[in-house]
Design a protein around this motif. Structure first.
Motif, mmCIF file in Angstrom:
data_model
loop_
_atom_site.group_PDB
_atom_site.id
_atom_site.type_symbol
_atom_site.label_atom_id
_atom_site.label_comp_id
_atom_site.label_asym_id
_atom_site.label_seq_id
_atom_site.Cartn_x
_atom_site.Cartn_y
_atom_site.Cartn_z
ATOM 1 N N ASN A 30 0.833 -1.208 0.000
ATOM 2 C CA ASN A 30 0.000 0.000 0.000
ATOM 3 C C ASN A 30 0.864 1.252 0.000
ATOM 4 O O ASN A 30 0.604 2.212 -0.744
ATOM 5 C CB ASN A 30 -0.932 0.008 1.201
ATOM 6 C CG ASN A 30 -2.039 -1.020 1.078
ATOM 7 O OD1 ASN A 30 -2.287 -1.559 -0.002
ATOM 8 N ND2 ASN A 30 -2.702 -1.311 2.186
ATOM 9 N N HIS B 183 -8.697 2.749 -3.087
ATOM 10 C CA HIS B 183 -8.433 1.911 -4.257
ATOM 11 C C HIS B 183 -9.071 2.514 -5.512
ATOM 12 O O HIS B 183 -8.405 2.681 -6.548
ATOM 13 C CB HIS B 183 -8.976 0.506 -4.007
ATOM 14 C CG HIS B 183 -8.823 -0.422 -5.172
ATOM 15 N ND1 HIS B 183 -7.712 -1.210 -5.349
ATOM 16 C CD2 HIS B 183 -9.649 -0.688 -6.221
ATOM 17 C CE1 HIS B 183 -7.857 -1.918 -6.464
ATOM 18 N NE2 HIS B 183 -9.020 -1.625 -7.003
ATOM 19 N N ASN C 151 -8.601 -3.631 0.838
ATOM 20 C CA ASN C 151 -9.578 -3.527 1.921
ATOM 21 C C ASN C 151 -10.034 -2.098 2.174
ATOM 22 O O ASN C 151 -10.747 -1.834 3.148
ATOM 23 C CB ASN C 151 -8.992 -4.116 3.214
ATOM 24 C CG ASN C 151 -8.696 -5.599 3.073
ATOM 25 O OD1 ASN C 151 -9.489 -6.342 2.481
ATOM 26 N ND2 ASN C 151 -7.566 -6.033 3.592
ATOM 27 N N ASN C 152 -9.622 -1.175 1.310
ATOM 28 C CA ASN C 152 -10.081 0.213 1.406
ATOM 29 C C ASN C 152 -10.522 0.636 0.006
ATOM 30 O O ASN C 152 -9.747 1.190 -0.762
ATOM 31 C CB ASN C 152 -8.969 1.127 1.931
ATOM 32 C CG ASN C 152 -9.483 2.520 2.281
ATOM 33 O OD1 ASN C 152 -10.385 3.040 1.633
ATOM 34 N ND2 ASN C 152 -8.890 3.129 3.306
ATOM 35 N N LYS C 153 -11.781 0.349 -0.304
ATOM 36 C CA LYS C 153 -12.277 0.538 -1.660
ATOM 37 C C LYS C 153 -12.272 2.000 -2.083
ATOM 38 O O LYS C 153 -12.099 2.304 -3.276
ATOM 39 C CB LYS C 153 -13.690 -0.041 -1.790
ATOM 40 C CG LYS C 153 -13.772 -1.533 -1.498
ATOM 41 C CD LYS C 153 -12.936 -2.344 -2.458
ATOM 42 C CE LYS C 153 -12.860 -3.822 -2.085
ATOM 43 N NZ LYS C 153 -14.148 -4.506 -1.964
ATOM 44 N N LYS C 154 -12.436 2.935 -1.129
ATOM 45 C CA LYS C 154 -12.445 4.346 -1.511
ATOM 46 C C LYS C 154 -11.090 4.774 -2.057
ATOM 47 O O LYS C 154 -10.991 5.419 -3.109
ATOM 48 C CB LYS C 154 -12.837 5.211 -0.306
ATOM 49 C CG LYS C 154 -14.306 5.110 0.068
ATOM 50 C CD LYS C 154 -14.650 6.054 1.203
ATOM 51 C CE LYS C 154 -16.137 5.974 1.540
ATOM 52 N NZ LYS C 154 -16.490 6.886 2.673
ATOM 53 N N PHE D 174 -4.547 -1.495 -1.515
ATOM 54 C CA PHE D 174 -5.747 -1.044 -0.806
ATOM 55 C C PHE D 174 -6.972 -1.903 -1.145
ATOM 56 O O PHE D 174 -8.068 -1.382 -1.373
ATOM 57 C CB PHE D 174 -6.015 0.439 -1.104
ATOM 58 C CG PHE D 174 -4.933 1.345 -0.582
ATOM 59 C CD1 PHE D 174 -4.879 1.713 0.755
ATOM 60 C CD2 PHE D 174 -3.941 1.824 -1.435
ATOM 61 C CE1 PHE D 174 -3.882 2.544 1.243
ATOM 62 C CE2 PHE D 174 -2.933 2.641 -0.970
ATOM 63 C CZ PHE D 174 -2.896 3.002 0.374
#
Length: 345
Positions: free
Chosen positions: A37, A99, A94-97, A92
């Motif tokens: 990341n 990503h 697990n962090n779609k925003k 990212f």
């Protein structure tokens, strides 16, 4: 299962094991490489900052257009590799925003590319069907098509090139359906980029021809061309330069036809003659084949593991610098590694 298939499977596993071990060794030696990341975001922000700096320097007269265009093309080659890794959910996840924000960013700064969320579907299909007519991603950049005007146009501009290909080769009843799919996948940035690029070129070409007779195009058109010049220099011309180099390398390092396993999906194109192209696509011809064996390694790791990967790939039958692919429309032929690599000089 035949003995040949079994041998191929063993070779593939041998190659994968060496690539993974080499990547793990690099991450153990340099722990920062394991933080994907952080690495991805650093490359993302650094590349965009570099593009903005080039744009500012050009607009303020510190950098000529002829330097700005190749510099931005090189910087956007980093963004292309990031997009590819993002498509495989390497950053990212697990962090779609964040990503999706990164996907949007790499799209905006490479404005002629297709929608990356659509490309994700095409790219996963590419891995499943590489080397066949179902591989829409590689077929869409020229792979498997014989060399001629249409293939060169497709490699230069996948949007208008594929519209031309559809018009020339797709049956009339399916033509409009195919064209609509191409247009939809390139909305909005790709379509806008093509309109601006070709109108800019047309205005200057027509004005140049008219000037021979001491005429000129209407001032409104010249004002338009002048207004879009910064966009051309900072984003659009670099896109076409980088895209052609990438499409030329990628469409020729992938095989089409006779492909039976990962061993025959790609070759390694790392001959010195390809260096001008590799400069603008982040050494793609040398390292992308590694990705076909170990999908989850980010692009910066592939650059570091290339020496180890190339050694084991060559030992297990992957071809190097098989330049006969250009004459065969990329059809795979079982030339010996020595014969293929002998053309590298």
């Amino acid at each position: 299962m035949t003995s040949t298939t079994s041998t191929d499977a063993e070779r593939i596993e041998t190659i994968k094991a060496v690539i993974r071990e080499s990547g793990d060794n690099w991450r153990r030696r340099h722990s920062i490489l394991a933080n994907q990341n952080f690495m991805g975001m650093t490359i993302f922000l650094g590349s965009i900052a570099g593009i903005l700096l080039c744009g500012w320097a050009y607009l303020d007269g510190y950098l000529s257009a002829w330097l700005c265009i190749p510099l931005v093309a090189i910087l956007t080659s980093f963004l292309h590799e990031l997009e590819h890794d993002l498509i495989h959910w390497m950053y990212f996840k697990n962090n779609k925003k964040i990503h999706n924000l990164m996907l949007l960013g790499v799209w905006i700064f490479r404005p002629g590319t297709i929608n990356p969320w659509i490309r994700r579907k095409l790219h996963f299909l590419h891995h499943k069907t590489s080397g066949t007519s179902q591989d829409l991603e590689e077929r869409g950049i020229g792979n498997g098509h014989p060399y001629g005007f249409v293939r060169f146009w497709v490699m230069m501009d996948t949007f208008t090139g594929n519209l031309l290909r559809v018009w020339m080769f797709v049956p009339a009843g399916r033509r409009w359906h195919s064209a609509k799919r191409i247009i939809a996948s390139n909305l909005p940035f790709g379509v806008i980029t093509a309109i601006v690029w070709y109108s800019f070129l047309a205005i200057h070409l027509i004005n140049g021809l008219l000037s021979l007779a001491s005429w000129s195009v209407p001032s409104a058109l010249l004002n338009y061309a002048n207004a879009v010049t910064p966009l051309i220099v900072i984003l659009i011309a670099p896109f076409y330069l980088r895209s052609f180099c990438l499409n030329f390398i990628s469409s020729n390092m992938h095989y089409y036809g006779n492909v039976e396993s990962v061993l025959t999906q790609t070759q390694v194109l790392n001959a010195k003659r390809f260096l001008p192209f590799q400069l603008f696509c982040f050494n793609f011809g040398s390292t992308h084949g590694i990705h076909h064996f170990v999908v989850g390694e980010p692009f910066y790791i592939r650059q570091l593991t290339a020496a180890d990967a190339h050694k084991v790939m060559r030992e297990n039958g992957v071809l190097f610098n098989d330049l006969g692919t250009f004459a065969r429309a990329n059809r795979y032929e079982n030339v010996t590694p020595n014969r293929a690599s002998a053309t590298a000089a």
